[in-house]
Design a protein around this motif. Structure first.
Motif, short mmCIF file in Angstrom:
data_model
loop_
_atom_site.label_atom_id
_atom_site.label_comp_id
_atom_site.label_asym_id
_atom_site.label_seq_id
_atom_site.Cartn_x
_atom_site.Cartn_y
_atom_site.Cartn_z
N GLY A 252 0.82 -1.20 0.00
CA GLY A 252 0.00 0.00 0.00
C GLY A 252 0.85 1.25 0.00
O GLY A 252 1.72 1.43 0.85
N PHE A 253 0.60 2.10 -0.96
CA PHE A 253 1.41 3.31 -1.13
C PHE A 253 1.09 4.36 -0.08
O PHE A 253 1.98 4.93 0.56
CB PHE A 253 1.19 3.87 -2.53
CG PHE A 253 1.55 5.32 -2.66
CD1 PHE A 253 2.86 5.72 -2.74
CD2 PHE A 253 0.55 6.30 -2.69
CE1 PHE A 253 3.19 7.06 -2.86
CE2 PHE A 253 0.87 7.63 -2.80
CZ PHE A 253 2.20 8.01 -2.89
N GLU A 254 -0.19 4.62 0.13
CA GLU A 254 -0.61 5.78 0.92
C GLU A 254 -0.08 5.74 2.34
O GLU A 254 0.46 6.73 2.85
CB GLU A 254 -2.14 5.87 0.93
CG GLU A 254 -2.68 7.10 1.65
CD GLU A 254 -4.20 7.14 1.64
OE1 GLU A 254 -4.76 8.10 2.17
OE2 GLU A 254 -4.82 6.19 1.11
N HIS A 255 -0.22 4.58 3.01
CA HIS A 255 0.18 4.48 4.40
C HIS A 255 1.67 4.75 4.58
O HIS A 255 2.07 5.59 5.41
CB HIS A 255 -0.17 3.07 4.91
CG HIS A 255 0.15 2.87 6.36
ND1 HIS A 255 0.25 1.62 6.93
CD2 HIS A 255 0.40 3.76 7.36
CE1 HIS A 255 0.53 1.76 8.21
NE2 HIS A 255 0.63 3.03 8.50
N TYR A 274 8.57 3.95 -4.28
CA TYR A 274 9.61 4.16 -5.30
C TYR A 274 8.99 4.32 -6.69
O TYR A 274 9.45 5.12 -7.50
CB TYR A 274 10.58 2.98 -5.27
CG TYR A 274 11.75 3.13 -6.22
CD1 TYR A 274 12.69 4.13 -6.06
CD2 TYR A 274 11.91 2.24 -7.30
CE1 TYR A 274 13.76 4.27 -6.92
CE2 TYR A 274 12.98 2.37 -8.16
CZ TYR A 274 13.89 3.39 -7.96
OH TYR A 274 14.95 3.52 -8.83
N VAL A 275 7.93 3.55 -6.96
CA VAL A 275 7.21 3.68 -8.23
C VAL A 275 6.62 5.09 -8.35
O VAL A 275 6.67 5.71 -9.42
CB VAL A 275 6.11 2.61 -8.34
CG1 VAL A 275 5.16 2.93 -9.49
CG2 VAL A 275 6.72 1.24 -8.55
N TYR A 276 6.06 5.59 -7.27
CA TYR A 276 5.49 6.94 -7.29
C TYR A 276 6.57 7.98 -7.57
O TYR A 276 6.39 8.89 -8.38
CB TYR A 276 4.80 7.23 -5.96
CG TYR A 276 4.37 8.67 -5.79
CD1 TYR A 276 3.24 9.16 -6.43
CD2 TYR A 276 5.12 9.55 -4.99
CE1 TYR A 276 2.85 10.48 -6.27
CE2 TYR A 276 4.73 10.87 -4.83
CZ TYR A 276 3.59 11.33 -5.48
OH TYR A 276 3.22 12.64 -5.33
N TYR A 287 9.90 2.95 -16.91
CA TYR A 287 10.66 2.36 -15.81
C TYR A 287 9.75 1.98 -14.65
O TYR A 287 9.86 0.87 -14.10
CB TYR A 287 11.74 3.35 -15.36
CG TYR A 287 12.59 2.86 -14.22
CD1 TYR A 287 13.27 1.64 -14.29
CD2 TYR A 287 12.73 3.61 -13.05
CE1 TYR A 287 14.05 1.19 -13.25
CE2 TYR A 287 13.51 3.17 -12.00
CZ TYR A 287 14.17 1.97 -12.11
OH TYR A 287 14.94 1.52 -11.06
N SER A 288 8.84 2.87 -14.27
CA SER A 288 7.93 2.56 -13.17
C SER A 288 6.98 1.43 -13.54
O SER A 288 6.60 0.63 -12.68
CB SER A 288 7.15 3.82 -12.77
OG SER A 288 6.39 4.31 -13.87
N THR A 289 6.58 1.34 -14.82
CA THR A 289 5.73 0.23 -15.26
C THR A 289 6.48 -1.09 -15.17
O THR A 289 5.90 -2.12 -14.79
CB THR A 289 5.25 0.46 -16.70
OG1 THR A 289 4.55 1.70 -16.78
CG2 THR A 289 4.33 -0.66 -17.15
#
Length: 319
Positions: A252-255, A274-276, A287-289
């Motif tokens: 989970g990104f947000e937390h 890191y993807v964000y 790259y993020s994909t």
């Protein structure tokens, strides 16, 4: 001879037409299919259709050129990912946080459901259930904000209590040592109560006669839990464990992003954050994909492996 063959063929019932049988079955259960339609559309639109975009992980994607006009670079982005200096640190942080989820969080809903099942006062039981369910409906922004107010050194209740008893205040929010305990405690606080719903439903389906027979044989409450309740919900536990393992790299990104700062990034940076950073802030879409593709592939392999292991142990598994 031909007459005898014709008589035999008349005795053999004609094979049902699969197409017509399928239509009849669908029409018979039309309400069930109609109820499932929103979920099916959700997965098609938001899970399967976006898979087409995975091709940009093999391209040097330029938004103004589009997918068809962008240059193909093959596995260059995957090679870059595995040779990135921070890759090992990010992967380690992700696996450590997942391990803490599996070790500390996963058993809590089971224990909580067993405890709630033993409560005989209905009003008290419903009150406790409501109190432990409420945090699930709060966003991570609210959960982290409440934690910030409680843990801050400037008037936070936790640090004030530590100082009151003669201890030295701790900078929880900027400490790399306290990042992971703070993360897992917030996960337990928000999700443990909600996770009990499935286990309570599984416990409710257990035949009460088993408990009566156990009481006649002299089994106490703990023995009933160990020999009846836990074996009865074992298949549910296995299925949820397999699904949990599939989210090994999906924390989970947000937390995590709300807890991150320059002081704890070394232990808190995970694949999602890191993807964000690489994808949205720096505009490296291909790259993020590729990173997301790698994460999904690992999750798929682990789900298949866990499902195979569950079947080898005599359980049903997910599929």
């Amino acid at each position: 001879m031909q007459e005898a063959r014709a008589e035999v063929l008349e005795l053999i019932p004609p094979k049902p037409r699969r197409h017509s049988e399928l239509k009849k079955r669908i029409w018979k259960n039309k309400l069930l299919y109609l109820m499932a339609l929103p979920g099916i559309l959700f997965f098609i639109l938001f899970k399967y259709v976006p898979m087409y975009g995975l091709v940009i992980s093999l391209q040097d994607f330029k938004p103004y050129q589009g997918i068809r006009g962008s240059e193909w670079v093959g596995l260059e982005h995957f090679k870059r990912l595995f040779t990135e200096p921070d890759f090992l640190m990010i992967l380690t942080n992700t696996l450590v946080l997942f391990g803490m989820n599996l070790l500390f969080f996963f058993p809590i809903p089971i224990i909580l459901a067993l405890m709630l099942n033993e409560v005989r006062i209905a009003v008290f039981k419903r009150t406790v259930q409501t109190l432990v369910y409420i945090p699930h409906f709060m966003s991570w922004v609210i959960i982290v904000s409440i934690s910030y107010v409680m843990l801050t050194m400037d008037g936070g209740i936790i640090n004030e209590l530590i100082a009151y008893f003669g201890g030295e205040k701790i900078n929880f929010l900027l400490s790399s040592e306290w990042f992971r305990p703070m993360y897992i405690l917030q996960v337990i606080w928000r999700e443990a109560g909600w996770g009990t719903i499935i286990y309570l439903a599984a416990i409710a389906a257990i035949d009460p006669g088993l408990y009566e027979a156990a009481r006649i044989d002299g089994a106490g409450r703990f023995r009933q839990i160990w020999h009846i309740t836990l074996p009865a919900i074992r298949s549910v536990i296995i299925v949820l464990l397999i699904l949990k393992i599939g989210d090994v790299l999906e924390l989970g990104f947000e937390h995590v992003y709300l807890l991150l700062n320059s002081m704890n990034r070394g232990v808190g940076e995970i694949i999602d954050t890191y993807v964000y950073t690489a994808g949205l802030q720096q505009g490296q879409f291909s790259y993020s994909t590729a990173i997301g593709f790698f994460k999904s592939f690992i999750g798929l392999i682990l789900v298949m492996a866990a499902n195979w292991l569950a079947k080898r142990m005599g359980e049903d598994g997910v599929y």
